[in-house]
Every structure is written in structure tokens, then in C-alpha cells.
Design an enzyme around this catalytic site. Structure first.
Site, PDB file in Angstrom:
ATOM      1  N   GLU A 174      37.859  41.305  86.325  1.00  0.00           N
ATOM      2  CA  GLU A 174      39.097  42.027  86.042  1.00  0.00           C
ATOM      3  C   GLU A 174      39.081  43.323  86.839  1.00  0.00           C
ATOM      4  OE1 GLU A 174      41.615  40.937  84.726  1.00  0.00           O
ATOM      5  OE2 GLU A 174      41.056  39.372  83.298  1.00  0.00           O
ATOM      6  N   CYS A 177      43.443  36.142  83.270  1.00  0.00           N
ATOM      7  CA  CYS A 177      42.194  35.802  83.935  1.00  0.00           C
ATOM      8  C   CYS A 177      42.557  35.178  85.265  1.00  0.00           C
ATOM      9  CB  CYS A 177      41.355  34.833  83.093  1.00  0.00           C
ATOM     10  SG  CYS A 177      39.834  34.289  83.924  1.00  0.00           S
TER      11      CYS A 177
END
Length: 232
Positions: A102, A2
């Protein structure tokens, strides 16, 4: 992994959601990046938001430059790794967010940015751990990292890891100093994909210097160069 997330909520919304006091001048964030100073809620101070740097230096590696810091730790081994074990046992935190980003790889050079949120678009929290360390100038800093786990079906279409998203009912237990290791590890599971949604966003998110509402708007799929693509 992340590496970017957003917190597009007002001071009042965050205080109501987390029952903690926020700084009066807090402003929503749309593209939070590593090394930035952002709000967390710690086990030491659960009634107020603290501001820590995203990126943590292990206790055994003092005075490392920012480029060598960690930003994530695998939930599967966080209780075993010497660099994270003590923080996991004694220094846990909630990392408030309302979405994360992402990038989906399409070939060697093409990447498409996606944003993931709750289905109801409400705020939630990542499971985090924090640490206090001495920097290269001898000053104390507070830093945190975000735990990651295997992805749910929604995220797996884009990336092979995702942040640990805590259930609301588990947040107090995560901060509780008396929670057992067994209880804590049970919380570090993959969040259900059917309770989330995703969409493509502008490659503006690629630059840490961009932090405005355009970052989180739904757009047609574009690669990292701003070229439209047929792939989503």
C-alpha cells in the site's frame, strides 16, 4: 483497496502450506499486479492451484475491456451487490500471498510504498471470488478479485482499506460449497495488526514491469520518484 501483492514462496512451500498441487515451472512472484495470470485455489478444484487473471468482469457486463474490470470488492456488501452476489455464493477462492503493498500519501504528490506481511513471514491467503466470462473475442476466461475490509491499526497508518486475510483454520470453510452465508460473512473480518509487520520498500514496486527480489527488500522511506524522505 489491494492493488499489488507478492508470493515469494517456492512450489514445494506452497504445496505443503495449502495441500494442493502446483505447476512444476512455478516461480516466486514479487510484484503481482492486476490483469496478470496468477495462482488461486477454487472451491471447484481445492486440491490444485488454478491460474486465473486478476480482475473480474461482472456477469451482466460481458466484453468489457481490461481497464473497466474490478480488482477488489468490499466485504461489507459482497453478498448484496448484484455484480458479486452469485460469485460470493457459489464461486469462492483462496488467493495465496506472502505480502501486500500500500502507498502512504504525504501531501498531494508524495506517496511512500509499504509492504505488509505476517509477523512470521509465512504464506497466507486473501479471501477471493472468481468468475468465468466471455471476452470481446468470444473466448472464455477465468478471473478473480480480492475482498477488502476496514484496516487494522497497523494498516490504517498507511491506507483506509486492507485485503481480507483468512485465518488458516477458516480456509477450508471458505471453499466449502455448503458453508452458510452467515458462516462466510463471519470470516470476512479485519486481520489482527499485532500478528503482522510492515516496512517501507523501494519505489521500484510502482512499475508493473519490475518483478524481482529488490521489490520486497526493506529500504529507507522513498517517495514515488525515488527521493528519500524523513517520513516513514
Amino acid at each position: 483497496m489491494c492493488g499489488r501483492y507478492s508470493l515469494n514462496k517456492s512450489k514445494i512451500q506452497l504445496e505443503e502450506r495449502f495441500q494442493a498441487e502446483m505447476l512444476a515451472d512455478f516461480k516466486p512472484r514479487f510484484n503481482i499486479s492486476p490483469t496478470q495470470l496468477v495462482p488461486v485455489i477454487t472451491s471447484d478444484s481445492p486440491k490444485g492451484f488454478s491460474f486465473f487473471y486478476w480482475g473480474i468482469t461482472p456477469g451482466f457486463a460481458k466484453n468489457k475491456p481490461v481497464s473497466q474490470k474490478f480488482i477488489n470488492a468490499k466485504a461489507e456488501t459482497v453478498n448484496e451487490k448484484i455484480s458479486f452476489k452469485q460469485s460470493f455464493n457459489t464461486r469462492r477462492c483462496l488467493v495465496p500471498a506472502d505480502g501486500f503493498f500500500e502507498w502512504k500519501k504525504l501531501g498531494k504528490k508524495t506517496k511512500i510504498p509499504y509492504r505488509f506481511t505476517m509477523a512470521d513471514e509465512q504464506a497466507f491467503s486473501f479471501a477471493g471470488i472468481w468468475e468465468e466470462f466471455e471476452d470481446e473475442f468470444g473466448e472464455s476466461n477465468h478471473t478473480f478479485l480480492i475482498l477488502t475490509t476496514s484496516p487494522n491499526p497497523l494498516v490504517s497508518e498507511v491506507h483506509d482499506r486492507m485485503p481480507v486475510i483468512l485465518k488458516k483454520e477458516d480456509e477450508k470453510k471458505w471453499l466449502d460449497k455448503y458453508s452458510t452465508e452467515e458462516e462466510l460473512l463471519k470470516m470476512l473480518k479485519t486481520f489482527p495488526g499485532d500478528e503482522m509487520l510492515s516496512y517501507t520498500v523501494s519505489p521500484l514496486v510502482n512499475s508493473v514491469h519490475n518483478d524481482n527480489p529488490a521489490i520486497i527488500r526493506k529500504t529507507s522511506p522513498m517517495d514515488q520518484f525515488g527521493n528519500y524522505t524523513l517520513f516513514g
